[in-house]
Design a protein around this motif. Structure first.
Motif, PDB file in Angstrom:
ATOM      1  N   GLN A  58      31.171   7.340  58.206  1.00 34.51           N
ATOM      2  CA  GLN A  58      32.265   6.460  58.624  1.00 34.51           C
ATOM      3  C   GLN A  58      32.432   5.292  57.656  1.00 34.51           C
ATOM      4  N   LEU A  59      31.321   4.647  57.288  1.00 29.16           N
ATOM      5  CA  LEU A  59      31.383   3.523  56.358  1.00 29.16           C
ATOM      6  C   LEU A  59      31.930   3.964  55.005  1.00 29.16           C
ATOM      7  N   ALA A  60      31.581   5.173  54.586  1.00 25.59           N
ATOM      8  CA  ALA A  60      32.097   5.687  53.319  1.00 25.59           C
ATOM      9  C   ALA A  60      33.591   5.985  53.418  1.00 25.59           C
ATOM     10  N   SER A  61      34.019   6.547  54.546  1.00 23.16           N
ATOM     11  CA  SER A  61      35.441   6.867  54.718  1.00 23.16           C
ATOM     12  C   SER A  61      36.296   5.615  54.764  1.00 23.16           C
ATOM     13  N   GLU A  62      35.698   4.497  55.217  1.00 20.04           N
ATOM     14  CA  GLU A  62      36.415   3.236  55.296  1.00 20.04           C
ATOM     15  C   GLU A  62      36.346   2.454  53.985  1.00 20.04           C
ATOM     16  N   GLY A  63      35.592   2.984  53.019  1.00 20.80           N
ATOM     17  CA  GLY A  63      35.566   2.373  51.696  1.00 20.80           C
ATOM     18  C   GLY A  63      34.457   1.381  51.443  1.00 20.80           C
ATOM     19  N   TYR A  64      33.554   1.207  52.406  1.00 25.06           N
ATOM     20  CA  TYR A  64      32.515   0.196  52.263  1.00 25.06           C
ATOM     21  C   TYR A  64      31.260   0.748  51.596  1.00 25.06           C
ATOM     22  N   LEU A  65      31.093   2.074  51.651  1.00 26.19           N
ATOM     23  CA  LEU A  65      30.018   2.743  50.951  1.00 26.19           C
ATOM     24  C   LEU A  65      30.620   3.828  50.069  1.00 26.19           C
ATOM     25  N   GLU A  66      29.855   4.252  49.083  1.00 25.07           N
ATOM     26  CA  GLU A  66      30.282   5.339  48.221  1.00 25.07           C
ATOM     27  C   GLU A  66      29.342   6.515  48.427  1.00 25.07           C
ATOM     28  N   SER A  67      29.910   7.687  48.687  1.00 25.68           N
ATOM     29  CA  SER A  67      29.112   8.903  48.856  1.00 25.68           C
ATOM     30  C   SER A  67      29.133   9.688  47.552  1.00 25.68           C
ATOM     31  N   ILE A  68      27.960   9.858  46.960  1.00 25.66           N
ATOM     32  CA  ILE A  68      27.855  10.586  45.694  1.00 25.66           C
ATOM     33  C   ILE A  68      27.134  11.899  45.965  1.00 25.66           C
ATOM     34  N   PRO A  69      27.809  13.039  45.717  1.00 23.74           N
ATOM     35  CA  PRO A  69      27.201  14.342  45.995  1.00 23.74           C
ATOM     36  C   PRO A  69      25.816  14.486  45.368  1.00 23.74           C
ATOM     37  N   ARG A  70      24.872  14.987  46.160  1.00 22.20           N
ATOM     38  CA  ARG A  70      23.486  15.254  45.763  1.00 22.20           C
ATOM     39  C   ARG A  70      22.691  13.986  45.432  1.00 22.20           C
TER      40      ARG A  70
END
Length: 221
Positions: A58-70
């Motif tokens: 959720q935090l990543a979808s809202e732009g506050y975190l970044e999800s980096i694959p692997r």
């Protein structure tokens, strides 16, 4: 009925994790490289990794975190351009919230805002910047609570989460204090406009002055 109870408990856990992560991002207590380790959060709160992952997503979808694959989830940096974009959206929305709240604001509400404005000044004088951030949030919440458009307030709060962490390395302490004092002088004017029951005036002032794009640099980290 049982399924609804389980779903409600799960949402509560996810919300708890969400607030825990947001709070620790604000305090800068995660790794120096900004990575958030799911297992560490799970262990700290005594919950399974499922609500932790959901909160991170959720935090990543809202732009506050970044999800980096692997690699996992990392704290996103807020650039000056991003901060300007958010401020340009927040100003009109925050001003509108004050306009809509005006008919519901009591004398006690305005007195509370005046008290908080004074407390903010004391926090600045004593260099209590995290206390300042909490007090100024409480200041704005006084009229958010009285705004009848709850969707508007939800969106304002969501946008404000972009500022859950603020480093001051891009400003000297003198510049930071000067900016905070200027903002608190604006809080005093907002209180005056609420006292005068000037709905249009407070809307325009919050939109055009209090959220002037020049404040964006204060939030960059």
């Amino acid at each position: 009925m049982e399924n609804n109870a389980i779903a409600s408990e799960y949402r509560t856990l996810k919300d708890l994790v969400y607030e825990y992560i947001a709070s620790n991002v604000s305090k800068g207590t995660f790794d120096t490289n900004g990575k958030i380790v799911e297992q560490q959060v799970s262990d700290a709160l005594g919950v399974s990794r499922t609500p932790v992952r959901e909160a991170l997503i959720q935090l990543a979808s809202e732009g506050y975190l970044e999800s980096i694959p692997r690699r996992g989830f990392f704290v996103s940096r807020l650039t000056e351009q991003m901060a300007c974009d958010v401020v340009n959206i927040l100003g009109p929305l925050d001003g509108r919230a004050a306009f809509l709240a005006m008919p519901n604001m009591t004398d006690d509400d305005v007195a509370k805002m005046q008290f908080l404005q004074g407390s903010i000044g004391l926090a600045i004088d004593q260099g209590l910047f995290r206390m300042h951030d909490k007090l100024q949030k409480d200041f704005h919440e006084c009229y958010y609570a009285k705004c009848p458009n709850k969707k508007l307030i939800d969106y304002i709060r969501q946008l404000n989460r972009y500022f859950i962490r603020r480093e001051v390395d891009n400003l000297s302490e003198d510049d930071l204090v000067a900016n905070l004092r200027k903002a608190n002088e604006e809080h005093a004017e907002i209180v005056r406009l609420f006292k005068a029951r000037d709905a249009v005036g407070v809307q325009d002032y919050i939109r055009d002055v209090h959220w002037d794009v020049s404040v964006a640099r204060t939030f960059v980290w």
